[in-house]
Design an enzyme around this catalytic site. Structure first.
Site, PDB file in Angstrom:
ATOM      1  N   ASP A 186      64.359  50.082  61.279  1.00 53.43           N
ATOM      2  CA  ASP A 186      64.590  51.248  62.135  1.00 53.43           C
ATOM      3  C   ASP A 186      65.237  50.840  63.452  1.00 53.43           C
ATOM      4  OD1 ASP A 186      63.243  52.498  60.131  1.00 53.43           O
ATOM      5  OD2 ASP A 186      61.645  53.318  61.381  1.00 53.43           O
TER       6      ASP A 186
ATOM      7  N   ASP B  83      56.713  39.391  72.911  1.00 48.54           N
ATOM      8  CA  ASP B  83      55.822  39.666  71.776  1.00 48.54           C
ATOM      9  C   ASP B  83      54.839  40.738  72.233  1.00 48.54           C
ATOM     10  OD1 ASP B  83      54.937  37.733  69.123  1.00 48.54           O
ATOM     11  OD2 ASP B  83      53.528  39.272  69.820  1.00 48.54           O
TER      12      ASP B  83
ATOM     13  N   SER C 216      54.015  45.949  59.812  1.00 56.23           N
ATOM     14  CA  SER C 216      54.208  47.280  59.217  1.00 56.23           C
ATOM     15  C   SER C 216      53.899  47.329  57.731  1.00 56.23           C
ATOM     16  CB  SER C 216      55.650  47.737  59.471  1.00 56.23           C
ATOM     17  OG  SER C 216      56.542  47.002  58.654  1.00 56.23           O
TER      18      SER C 216
ATOM     19  N   THR D  96      52.844  57.253  61.794  1.00 59.83           N
ATOM     20  CA  THR D  96      53.111  57.165  60.357  1.00 59.83           C
ATOM     21  C   THR D  96      52.255  58.112  59.525  1.00 59.83           C
ATOM     22  OG1 THR D  96      52.709  55.705  58.456  1.00 59.83           O
ATOM     23  CG2 THR D  96      51.536  55.166  60.454  1.00 59.83           C
TER      24      THR D  96
ATOM     25  N   GLU E  83      50.744  57.185  57.052  1.00 57.77           N
ATOM     26  CA  GLU E  83      49.547  56.421  56.660  1.00 57.77           C
ATOM     27  C   GLU E  83      48.323  56.841  57.466  1.00 57.77           C
ATOM     28  OE1 GLU E  83      48.383  53.644  54.593  1.00 57.77           O
ATOM     29  OE2 GLU E  83      49.953  54.482  53.340  1.00 57.77           O
TER      30      GLU E  83
ATOM     31  N   TYR F 240      46.153  48.790  58.369  1.00 58.76           N
ATOM     32  CA  TYR F 240      47.392  49.232  59.031  1.00 58.76           C
ATOM     33  C   TYR F 240      47.241  50.666  59.534  1.00 58.76           C
ATOM     34  CZ  TYR F 240      52.146  51.159  59.327  1.00 58.76           C
ATOM     35  OH  TYR F 240      53.287  51.815  59.745  1.00 58.76           O
TER      36      TYR F 240
ATOM     37  N   LYS G  18      47.270  52.061  63.397  1.00 54.68           N
ATOM     38  CA  LYS G  18      48.208  53.108  63.832  1.00 54.68           C
ATOM     39  C   LYS G  18      47.454  54.337  64.348  1.00 54.68           C
ATOM     40  CE  LYS G  18      52.549  51.680  63.007  1.00 54.68           C
ATOM     41  NZ  LYS G  18      53.631  51.671  63.998  1.00 54.68           N
TER      42      LYS G  18
HETATM   43  P1  NAP Z   1      60.022  46.571  60.070  1.00 52.20           P
HETATM   44  O1  NAP Z   1      61.364  46.503  59.410  1.00 52.20           O
HETATM   45  O2  NAP Z   1      58.861  45.870  59.462  1.00 52.20           O
HETATM   46  O3  NAP Z   1      60.213  46.078  61.585  1.00 52.20           O
HETATM   47  C1  NAP Z   1      59.121  45.719  62.380  1.00 52.20           C
HETATM   48  C2  NAP Z   1      59.640  45.132  63.675  1.00 52.20           C
HETATM   49  O4  NAP Z   1      58.512  44.750  64.496  1.00 52.20           O
HETATM   50  C3  NAP Z   1      60.496  43.862  63.497  1.00 52.20           C
HETATM   51  O5  NAP Z   1      61.525  43.887  64.455  1.00 52.20           O
HETATM   52  C4  NAP Z   1      59.507  42.759  63.821  1.00 52.20           C
HETATM   53  O6  NAP Z   1      60.103  41.571  64.262  1.00 52.20           O
HETATM   54  C5  NAP Z   1      58.739  43.422  64.963  1.00 52.20           C
HETATM   55  N1  NAP Z   1      57.455  42.770  65.240  1.00 52.20           N
HETATM   56  C6  NAP Z   1      56.469  42.462  64.375  1.00 52.20           C
HETATM   57  N2  NAP Z   1      55.446  41.858  65.022  1.00 52.20           N
HETATM   58  C7  NAP Z   1      55.805  41.795  66.328  1.00 52.20           C
HETATM   59  C8  NAP Z   1      55.197  41.263  67.486  1.00 52.20           C
HETATM   60  N3  NAP Z   1      53.981  40.679  67.434  1.00 52.20           N
HETATM   61  N4  NAP Z   1      55.841  41.355  68.671  1.00 52.20           N
HETATM   62  C9  NAP Z   1      57.090  41.922  68.732  1.00 52.20           C
HETATM   63  N5  NAP Z   1      57.723  42.417  67.662  1.00 52.20           N
HETATM   64  C10 NAP Z   1      57.084  42.359  66.467  1.00 52.20           C
HETATM   65  O7  NAP Z   1      59.570  48.099  60.249  1.00 52.20           O
HETATM   66  P2  NAP Z   1      60.448  49.444  60.161  1.00 52.20           P
HETATM   67  O8  NAP Z   1      60.464  49.904  58.757  1.00 52.20           O
HETATM   68  O9  NAP Z   1      61.703  49.257  60.914  1.00 52.20           O
HETATM   69  O10 NAP Z   1      59.483  50.449  60.926  1.00 52.20           O
HETATM   70  C11 NAP Z   1      59.551  50.581  62.354  1.00 52.20           C
HETATM   71  C12 NAP Z   1      58.232  51.120  62.868  1.00 52.20           C
HETATM   72  O11 NAP Z   1      57.976  52.392  62.278  1.00 52.20           O
HETATM   73  C13 NAP Z   1      57.006  50.277  62.564  1.00 52.20           C
HETATM   74  O12 NAP Z   1      56.110  50.416  63.636  1.00 52.20           O
HETATM   75  C14 NAP Z   1      56.419  50.919  61.319  1.00 52.20           C
HETATM   76  O13 NAP Z   1      55.047  50.652  61.234  1.00 52.20           O
HETATM   77  C15 NAP Z   1      56.714  52.364  61.593  1.00 52.20           C
HETATM   78  N6  NAP Z   1      56.901  53.241  60.431  1.00 52.20           N
HETATM   79  C16 NAP Z   1      57.782  52.894  59.462  1.00 52.20           C
HETATM   80  C17 NAP Z   1      57.984  53.743  58.395  1.00 52.20           C
HETATM   81  C18 NAP Z   1      58.971  53.411  57.295  1.00 52.20           C
HETATM   82  O14 NAP Z   1      58.906  54.054  56.245  1.00 52.20           O
HETATM   83  N7  NAP Z   1      59.893  52.506  57.511  1.00 52.20           N
HETATM   84  C19 NAP Z   1      57.287  54.964  58.334  1.00 52.20           C
HETATM   85  C20 NAP Z   1      56.411  55.286  59.363  1.00 52.20           C
HETATM   86  C21 NAP Z   1      56.239  54.428  60.424  1.00 52.20           C
HETATM   87  P3  NAP Z   1      60.670  40.459  63.203  1.00 52.20           P
HETATM   88  O15 NAP Z   1      62.013  40.958  62.770  1.00 52.20           O
HETATM   89  O16 NAP Z   1      60.715  39.223  64.024  1.00 52.20           O
HETATM   90  O17 NAP Z   1      59.682  40.398  62.072  1.00 52.20           O
HETATM   91  N1  GDD Z   2      55.071  47.090  48.434  1.00 53.16           N
HETATM   92  C1  GDD Z   2      54.860  47.401  47.145  1.00 53.16           C
HETATM   93  N2  GDD Z   2      55.130  46.453  46.188  1.00 53.16           N
HETATM   94  N3  GDD Z   2      54.380  48.619  46.827  1.00 53.16           N
HETATM   95  C2  GDD Z   2      54.202  48.897  45.523  1.00 53.16           C
HETATM   96  C3  GDD Z   2      54.480  47.988  44.508  1.00 53.16           C
HETATM   97  C4  GDD Z   2      54.962  46.693  44.859  1.00 53.16           C
HETATM   98  O1  GDD Z   2      55.214  45.831  44.028  1.00 53.16           O
HETATM   99  N4  GDD Z   2      54.215  48.589  43.315  1.00 53.16           N
HETATM  100  C5  GDD Z   2      53.798  49.813  43.569  1.00 53.16           C
HETATM  101  N5  GDD Z   2      53.768  50.022  44.910  1.00 53.16           N
HETATM  102  C6  GDD Z   2      53.306  51.247  45.587  1.00 53.16           C
HETATM  103  C7  GDD Z   2      52.272  50.995  46.675  1.00 53.16           C
HETATM  104  O2  GDD Z   2      50.981  50.802  46.096  1.00 53.16           O
HETATM  105  C8  GDD Z   2      52.391  52.286  47.476  1.00 53.16           C
HETATM  106  O3  GDD Z   2      51.593  53.290  46.926  1.00 53.16           O
HETATM  107  C9  GDD Z   2      53.880  52.664  47.319  1.00 53.16           C
HETATM  108  O4  GDD Z   2      54.386  51.855  46.258  1.00 53.16           O
HETATM  109  C10 GDD Z   2      54.712  52.439  48.573  1.00 53.16           C
HETATM  110  O5  GDD Z   2      54.491  51.121  49.028  1.00 53.16           O
HETATM  111  P1  GDD Z   2      55.375  50.472  50.205  1.00 53.16           P
HETATM  112  O6  GDD Z   2      56.804  50.554  49.863  1.00 53.16           O
HETATM  113  O7  GDD Z   2      54.794  49.128  50.506  1.00 53.16           O
HETATM  114  O8  GDD Z   2      55.168  51.484  51.415  1.00 53.16           O
HETATM  115  P2  GDD Z   2      53.843  52.150  52.031  1.00 53.16           P
HETATM  116  O9  GDD Z   2      53.919  53.617  51.713  1.00 53.16           O
HETATM  117  O10 GDD Z   2      52.626  51.435  51.665  1.00 53.16           O
HETATM  118  O11 GDD Z   2      54.085  51.921  53.589  1.00 53.16           O
HETATM  119  C11 GDD Z   2      55.363  52.203  54.172  1.00 53.16           C
HETATM  120  O12 GDD Z   2      55.410  53.548  54.565  1.00 53.16           O
HETATM  121  C12 GDD Z   2      54.493  53.914  55.611  1.00 53.16           C
HETATM  122  C13 GDD Z   2      54.663  55.424  55.865  1.00 53.16           C
HETATM  123  O13 GDD Z   2      53.896  56.137  54.936  1.00 53.16           O
HETATM  124  C14 GDD Z   2      55.554  51.244  55.353  1.00 53.16           C
HETATM  125  O14 GDD Z   2      56.882  51.346  55.813  1.00 53.16           O
HETATM  126  C15 GDD Z   2      54.631  51.594  56.506  1.00 53.16           C
HETATM  127  O15 GDD Z   2      54.979  50.804  57.646  1.00 53.16           O
HETATM  128  C16 GDD Z   2      54.796  53.091  56.829  1.00 53.16           C
HETATM  129  O16 GDD Z   2      53.949  53.460  57.888  1.00 53.16           O
END
Ligand code: NAP
Ligand code: GDD
Length: 338
Positions: free
Chosen positions: A17, A67, A93, A136, A138, A160, A164
């Protein structure tokens, strides 16, 4: 608000993101400050295309080591950047990883938020800087009602989600106690070709590309019945920016409203390259979680009403985009093989 060019600080700028958001804000003329972690290997691949020579004139992207577990580094950064807008995206995350790293997840994903809010207060920026928290779906855990919206009870079921939930409440607390413009964007899952490779969508599309190129034979997954509301990360960072331009600080759900299973995602992704997913996917119990969130689907009506936000990229187009990018990546990988 400061005079002249707007200044944004992004934590987590090296993540999926963070990279889309940095692109968006730079394109809109912002000065962007990013917090990056010190790692033993390069961790800026997602933002390398935005690199600007730090000695050139008119540099608008500034990166600093720090950090979110190190409060002094946060204070130093906000004092230097003096942001108008703060996007707090840094987190551990990964939901499944949080069961193995519960304490680290609480430190980073939970307490990291209050450290940054406190740094802003200590720097005297609490009234100037608008604050976005990456909340999130979650938070809702395995919710009893569907779809989930801003009124759905917070009842997380992973370390997690619990971390959050703390961050969500501390943001609301600072808004009410100190009058900060601080908001929670309750985002449902959003994906892209920049998604981390251990999240299920990217794990699938990466494997599809490699299998199509003969670099891999099987893909091991966990719960195929899990259902998620998957959108495109590029659309979701626009919602983040809109939330900080709103007249009032309001917590909002951001989602597509469409629910799909992991099985459906896999079937569509394999179909894109003319393969049958059932011939390549196997279940590996190591990917099952101690507590699973079976279904999440969001109702973003309020965001549509208040911000005019709506998702643009459809599910089928998202899968196609990710598969095509990972197929191209696998072809480059194959070409390098002796
Ligand atoms: P991501 O790709 O896992 O990115 C996480 C970022 O946080 C990376 O830049 C990572 O740095 C940094 N980070 C981790 N630990 C840190 C620390 N101790 N100090 C400073 N930076 C740190 O996550 P994303 O998918 O872009 O998501 C962005 C945010 O939205 C997260 O807070 C996630 O929980 C939240 N979110 C994501 C989703 C989704 O579906 N993607 C949905 C809802 C909420 P490195 O690159 O060095 O690892
Ligand atoms: N990672 C993963 N790996 N998930 C799997 C797998 C696998 O091999 N097989 C099935 N799954 C299922 C997980 O059990 C979960 O129900 C679903 O796929 C999605 O898993 P993830 O892609 O790991 O995402 P998440 O929903 O647990 O979490 C992501 O979305 C959240 C928002 O709802 C992350 O981006 C979180 O940071 C974010 O908050």
């Amino acid at each position: 608000m400061s005079e002249g060019r707007r200044r944004a600080l992004i934590t987590g700028i090296t993540g999926q993101d963070g990279s889309f958001l940095a692109e968006l804000l730079l394109a809109r003329g912002y000065e962007v400050w990013g917090l990056i972690r010190k790692a033993s290997l390069f961790n800026t691949q997602r933002i390398d295309h935005l690199y600007q020579d730090p000695h050139a004139k008119d540099v608008r992207l500034h990166l600093r080591y720090g950090d979110v577990t190190d409060g002094a580094s946060l204070l130093r950064l906000v004092q230097e950047a003096r942001p108008d807008e703060v996007y707090h995206l840094a987190a551990q995350s990964h939901v499944q990883a949080s069961f193995q790293l519960p304490e680290l997840t609480a430190e980073v994903t939970g307490l990291g938020t209050v450290r940054l809010l406190e740094a802003l207060r200590q720097a005297g920026l609490a009234q100037q800087a608008r604050f976005y928290q990456a909340s999130t779906s979650e938070l809702f855990g395995d919710a009893a009602t569907s779809p989930q919206d801003e009124e759905t009870p917070i009842r997380p079921c992973s370390p997690y989600g619990a971390a959050k939930a703390y961050a969500f409440h501390i943001v609301r607390t600072y808004r009410e106690a100190y009058g900060m413009f601080a908001v929670n964007g309750i985002l449902f899952n959003h994906e892209s070709e920049r998604r981390g490779e251990t999240f299920v969508t990217r794990k699938i599309t990466r494997a599809v590309g490699r299998i199509a190129c003969g670099l891999q034979e099987r893909l091991y997954l966990g719960n195929l019945d899990a259902e998620r509301d998957w959108g495109f990360a590029g659309d979701y960072v626009e919602a983040m920016a809109l939330m900080l331009q709103a007249p009032e600080p309001v917590d909002l759900v951001i989602a597509t409203g469409q629910r799909r299973s992991v099985r459906e995602f896999a079937a569509l992704a394999f179909e894109r390259v003319g393969l049958d997913w059932e011939e390549h996917v196997e279940i590996d119990p190591r990917y099952l979680r101690p507590a699973e969130v079976n279904t999440l689907v969001g109702d973003a009506s309020r965001a549509r009403e208040l911000l005019g936000w709506r998702p643009r990229l459809e599910f089928e187009a998202l899968v196609a985009r990710m598969v095509d990018a990972d197929l191209a990546l696998a072809r480059r990988e194959a070409a390098l093989r002796p």
